[in-house]
Write an enzyme that holds these catalytic residues in place. Structure first.
Site, PDB file in Angstrom:
ATOM      1  N   CYS A 175     -17.027  13.455 -29.726  1.00  0.00           N
ATOM      2  CA  CYS A 175     -16.203  14.621 -28.892  1.00  0.00           C
ATOM      3  C   CYS A 175     -14.898  13.875 -28.784  1.00  0.00           C
ATOM      4  O   CYS A 175     -14.619  12.703 -28.184  1.00  0.00           O
ATOM      5  CB  CYS A 175     -16.953  14.650 -27.635  1.00  0.00           C
ATOM      6  N   GLU A 187     -14.473  20.978 -31.134  1.00  0.00           N
ATOM      7  CA  GLU A 187     -14.884  20.672 -32.581  1.00  0.00           C
ATOM      8  C   GLU A 187     -14.434  21.416 -33.517  1.00  0.00           C
ATOM      9  O   GLU A 187     -13.727  22.639 -33.237  1.00  0.00           O
ATOM     10  CB  GLU A 187     -16.500  20.327 -32.568  1.00  0.00           C
TER      11      GLU A 187
END
Length: 220
Positions: free
Chosen positions: A2, A104
């Site tokens: 992340c 992402e």
């Protein structure tokens, strides 16, 4: 993994959600492009819950300066109890990290980075498992943190092979150490179908980008 996320929930709403006392130096919201080394909202418990700011980027106690080694924005759940940087924190200093969604990237056949925005499927805020560490001399003390990650579930693996450990409200007390032992069992991938995702503009590829348009869907 992340490496970027968004926070749109107002500070007072976060304080109410977590039943936490807010600090006076919390970062401004909304922020649609929270980047490593930014100050972020976190929740910790030291007898009472506190909504407080921490630097996203965990600094081990042996670093002489913040950039003395790798930037530790994530901690792998599989090795967190063994790694010297994180093993004490995972036992003694765990926190919650709220957000609205995270980003992402995949790549197309030409190698271009294509961003995706991931949220809870039910629209509620996401709450990441985190660990924290105070670093530096007393006069310059800095509170720092990392997001705990785990191997992706089948749904998330379409985008990335790792994902943040997300916690349900019923698990917050356990992760914060308020509800006895057993926090290690919470380090699991989210259930299939718990998350939703859509493609967003490549504007967010820049860490200088800002604004609500960063999370708006675009055609794949």
């Amino acid at each position: 993994m992340c490496g970027r996320f968004a926070v749109t929930l107002p500070t007072d709403a976060m304080a109410q959600l977590f039943d936490a006392q807010p600090a006076n130096d919390l970062p401004s919201v909304p922020n649609y492009n929270v980047c490593p080394t930014n100050q972020i909202h976190t929740v910790l418990s030291d007898g009472a819950r506190r909504l407080t700011a921490m630097r996203w980027g965990f600094i081990p106690h042996w670093y002489k300066k913040p950039n003395d080694g790798p930037l530790l924005i994530n901690a792998r759940a599989e090795t967190i109890a063994e790694k010297p940087a994180f093993r004490a924190a995972c036992r003694e200093r765990r926190c919650l990290i709220p957000c609205t969604g995270f980003y992402e990237w995949t790549k197309d056949e030409d190698g271009n980075r294509l961003p995706w925005y991931i949220t809870r499927a039910d629209g509620d805020p996401l709450v990441f498992a985190g660990v924290w560490q105070d670093w530096g001399p007393e006069a310059e003390r800095m509170r720092t943190c990392a997001i705990v990650t785990i191997g992706a579930n089948d749904q998330m693996s379409q985008i990335h092979h790792r994902m943040p450990v997300t916690l349900e409200q019923t698990d917050w007390a356990k992760w914060l150490g308020e509800d006895g032992h057993g926090a290690a069992k919470l380090m699991q991938p989210a259930p299939e179908g718990a998350l939703a995702f859509h493609r967003v503009s490549t504007q967010v590829n820049s860490n200088r980008a800002s604004g609500a348009q960063l999370i708006e869907p675009v055609a794949p």
